[in-house]
Scaffold this active site. Structure first.
Site, PDB file in Angstrom:
ATOM      1  N   HIS A 292      49.200 -67.937 -18.937  1.00  0.00           N
ATOM      2  CA  HIS A 292      49.324 -69.387 -18.770  1.00  0.00           C
ATOM      3  C   HIS A 292      48.842 -69.842 -17.396  1.00  0.00           C
ATOM      4  O   HIS A 292      48.610 -71.033 -17.198  1.00  0.00           O
ATOM      5  CB  HIS A 292      50.758 -69.842 -19.055  1.00  0.00           C
ATOM      6  CG  HIS A 292      51.755 -69.571 -17.974  1.00  0.00           C
ATOM      7  ND1 HIS A 292      52.623 -68.504 -18.003  1.00  0.00           N
ATOM      8  CD2 HIS A 292      52.050 -70.236 -16.839  1.00  0.00           C
ATOM      9  CE1 HIS A 292      53.406 -68.522 -16.944  1.00  0.00           C
ATOM     10  NE2 HIS A 292      53.080 -69.564 -16.212  1.00  0.00           N
TER      11      HIS A 292
ATOM     12  N   ASP B 131      52.096 -62.510 -22.020  1.00  0.00           N
ATOM     13  CA  ASP B 131      51.627 -63.563 -21.114  1.00  0.00           C
ATOM     14  C   ASP B 131      50.915 -62.931 -19.921  1.00  0.00           C
ATOM     15  O   ASP B 131      51.449 -62.871 -18.812  1.00  0.00           O
ATOM     16  CB  ASP B 131      52.824 -64.407 -20.660  1.00  0.00           C
ATOM     17  CG  ASP B 131      52.403 -65.736 -20.040  1.00  0.00           C
ATOM     18  OD1 ASP B 131      51.229 -65.854 -19.641  1.00  0.00           O
ATOM     19  OD2 ASP B 131      53.244 -66.642 -19.943  1.00  0.00           O
TER      20      ASP B 131
ATOM     21  N   SER C  13      55.320 -67.364 -11.461  1.00  0.00           N
ATOM     22  CA  SER C  13      54.526 -66.928 -12.614  1.00  0.00           C
ATOM     23  C   SER C  13      53.429 -65.978 -12.150  1.00  0.00           C
ATOM     24  O   SER C  13      52.683 -66.277 -11.226  1.00  0.00           O
ATOM     25  CB  SER C  13      53.899 -68.132 -13.309  1.00  0.00           C
ATOM     26  OG  SER C  13      54.879 -68.937 -13.916  1.00  0.00           O
TER      27      SER C  13
END
Length: 728
Positions: A95, A231, A662
């Site tokens: 992402h 991810d 992230s």
């Protein structure tokens, strides 16, 4: 009010306070803390070793030899990455990289849907505009910065002096180098640290799974556990022949890092030590009770209501016309992201009784302050001043939320900002100036209409204006609302229909015709366009009434924040206090743990490929497992990446993380990579405001699942071969 001490008296106060204050410390909870690597102390290292850490602070951060900090760069402008080979291979979240992947789509390939894998260096795809930034060193410059200010100055003068001093120190730190420098405050301006960085701009896409794997579960699973998505994405850093940063060139070679992470295939078990290193965005854990109460009662509920209203309009539009999904998928995703986070914060704060705990903390703080006359003189006013200023702030916060979240972010208002070159034109402007403004808009207007639907936008506009008028005091209405009452009898629908039928902005053909015939003689007509009138009524309200008041009150609150943290540092002791996150390198450490959701409802700490297939069966329309992945599952073709016959996908730990974390590497006690952080659980999103290890969890992809996808699914054994993988 501002309390200003006589300078000499304050110097005496600073000396005495450390001699006479009673030692008092509210312990940091296990798993809590976004620690600055260079400030790791005996307390941290001892606790880390008790949990299973087998290395030293020097292995984490050092300027004398290679350390983990040299393998953890900022990816782009808001994520983290991990270097995983001696050839500049970089691992980050899917992402974080999907925007780049999408931009590389072309007529022959749709890389988001298909995935992408480079089986040679020649196949790696350049990513224009993408960069990664490494921390070279950080340095405490508090004394240099604060030596030019004192408590006799007002806040405006203090801020101006600090800004000027920081600017000079930053320039001096990188003089004669290609480095960049930035000084950032910690502990609300009680400390200042210089960060020297090096930016690499030749970054190329190496590998990414298809979106069905990388974002399995989609928006519905965002902020949610259990998770089953891989991810991750792979990029490579390139450098010039001297290993220095260089603009893209076919002649560039893979970057040779000072440090990269070895990879462990041992996996993780419950209670195993884990450490997360990265660049968390912003936290605000030292908010006073008054601020947290306002967030719970005004700020978050207002923004949740606004976004829910917009989501209702968009979902209704999509149910009537599914073809609109391509235009509005990203907008819905963006609306949902923080809608979920804000609602999760409210849930977590209520569930963990944070307000009551905050009130109790402030009672203890008051007792500590009142126990000494010098402390009482310096700090005794803080909590009452907080209450006063937050009461003053309430109407402006509400108006600010409705200005920005409700109306200013409407598509038509975003489009109006593209007309800024026109705003500087006058009747005396030259033809060249006019032509330049027109040409610029003609070159860019199509990007707006690409994802624009007039009817849907009109319905959003009606709902936004109606909501604003029903929730915000009349004194904070934009002037355009007067027109609704004066000319349209208070009917928002009639006003918006008029705006969309007469404005140039909602209609691309009408706009192009207007632009092709535009001249300074038509400026008056331009400013009377109802969409432009509405835009200016909003902007004038915000920058003449709302923001000046917010800035003025927040300046006073900033002063309180600084001396409140000054007091807390004395009261609690530096060893047990960590600064709020501010997009600088941090680490958090904790353990692999599941959690209890509610009475008789608990979550395990890991998910499996079996669970991924079960989730597809529950919702085949949204959760599609690619055929090749299903075949690998049925064949049990997992080795060497599985625990016997169980292919583990994601796991939970109680490491504190935040936005920006992230893509952060998850590291075991031996300093090996065991996972990639990518999200948090919904129940624990309040961790940015009050971390609680009983409920707050970070969610990571198991590194073995990442390797399984690279190896078994993609067949990119060339990438596996360049990693330092430790088998069992």
């Amino acid at each position: 009010m501002f309390v200003r001490l006589n300078y000499l008296k304050y110097q005496l106060f600073k000396i005495l306070v450390f001699l006479i204050y009673p030692f008092y410390c509210l312990d940091v909870s296990a798993g809590e803390g976004l620690w600055v690597p260079v400030l790791l102390n005996k307390y941290n290292i001892e606790e880390m070793q008790q949990k299973g850490f087998k290395l030293s602070a020097e292995d984490i951060y050092s300027i004398n030899h290679a350390s983990m900090k040299d393998a953890v760069p900022i990816f782009g402008h808001g994520c983290t990455g991990a270097v995983i080979s001696d050839q500049g291979l970089l691992l980050t979240n899917y992402h974080c990289g999907d925007g780049q992947i999408k931009s590389l789509n072309n007529g022959a390939h749709q890389y988001l849907a298909e995935g992408f894998w480079a089986f040679s260096r020649q196949q790696e795809l350049p990513c224009p505009g993408l960069s990664v930034t490494f921390l070279v060193r950080m340095e405490d410059v508090t004394k240099q910065v604060l030596s030019f200010v004192n408590d006799q100055m007002n806040e405006e003068k203090r801020i101006a002096i600090i800004h000027a001093v920081c600017s000079q120190l930053e320039k001096k730190a990188v003089q004669g180098t290609s480095y960049k420098a930035e000084i950032k405050p910690l502990f609300k301006g009680n400390n200042y640290y210089l960060y020297v960085t090096e930016e690499y701009k030749d970054i190329r896409l190496v590998g990414a799974p298809p979106v069905s794997i990388g974002k399995f579960g989609g928006d519905k699973d965002n902020w949610v556990w259990p998770r089953h998505n891989a991810d991750f994405a792979l990029f490579r850093i390139y450098a010039g022949k001297n290993n220095q940063p260089a603009s893209y060139s076919p002649e560039n070679i893979p970057f040779r890092p000072a440090k990269y992470f070895p990879i462990s295939l041992k996996g993780v078990r419950e209670n195993d030590f884990t450490m997360v290193m990265g660049y968390p965005g912003y936290t605000d854990e030292y908010l006073p009770f008054a601020a947290l109460k306002q967030l719970m009662e005004i700020d978050n509920p207002s923004k949740i209501l606004i976004r829910q209203t917009k989501l209702d309009v968009l979902n209704a539009a999509l149910s009537k016309n599914p073809q609109l999904k391509a235009k509005y998928a990203d907008k819905i995703s963006n609306l949902l992201n923080y809608w979920k986070k804000w609602s999760g914060e409210i849930y977590g704060i209520k569930r963990m009784n944070v307000l009551a705990r905050k009130r109790e903390d402030e009672k203890q703080f008051t007792s500590w302050v009142q126990a000494d006359s010098i402390r009482n003189y310096r700090y005794g006013h803080i909590l009452s001043d907080y209450q006063q200023y937050y009461n003053e702030l309430k109407p402006y916060v509400l108006a600010g939320d409705y200005f920005y979240e409700d109306t200013y972010t409407l598509d038509l208002m975003n489009f109006a900002t593209m007309f800024k070159p026109f705003f500087s034109l006058t009747e005396l402007s030259s033809k060249d100036q006019v032509d330049k403004a027109v040409t610029n808009l003609l070159a860019n207007y199509k990007t707006f209409y690409k994802n624009y639907d007039k009817e849907t936008d009109k319905q959003l506009f009606i709902k936004a204006v109606t909501l604003y008028r029903s929730k915000v005091n009349y004194g904070f209405w934009p002037s355009a609302f007067n027109k609704i009452d004066r000319q349209f009898g208070g009917s928002v629908k009639k006003y918006v229909n008029y705006l969309y039928s007469t404005s140039y902005l909602p209609d691309s053909n009408r706009l192009v015709d207007f632009l092709h015939t535009f001249s300074v003689k038509r400026l008056k007509q331009f400013y009377h366009d109802p969409a432009i009138e509405f835009y200016f009524s909003l902007v004038n309200l915000a920058f003449q009434k709302i923001y000046p008041a917010l800035d003025s009150i927040n300046l006073k609150i900033d002063y309180l924040n600084r001396i409140y943290l000054e007091a807390l540092k004395q009261m609690k002791g530096d060893q047990k206090l960590y600064p709020d996150a501010n997009l600088t390198l941090r680490l958090s450490y904790g353990q692999v743990r599941g959690y209890k959701v509610a009475d008789a409802v608990s979550y395990n700490y890991f998910t499996t490929l079996k669970g991924m297939l079960e989730k597809q069966n529950d919702n085949p329309a949204e959760n599609q497992v690619p055929e090749k992945l299903r075949k690998l599952y049925w064949a049990k073709d997992f080795a060497p990446y599985a625990d016997k016959d169980t292919m583990k996908l994601c796991f939970l730990a109680d490491n504190q993380t935040s936005g920006g974390s992230s893509g952060s590497p998850v590291i075991n006690g031996e300093g090996q990579l065991v996972g990639l952080n990518f999200d948090r659980n919904w129940e624990g999103t309040m961790g940015d405001l009050s971390f609680n290890p009983d409920i707050c969890r970070n969610i990571s992809v198991d590194i073995r699942y990442i390797l399984f996808i690279i190896d078994k699914y993609a067949g990119a054994k060339n990438l596996i071969s360049e990693m330092d993988i430790h088998f069992r």
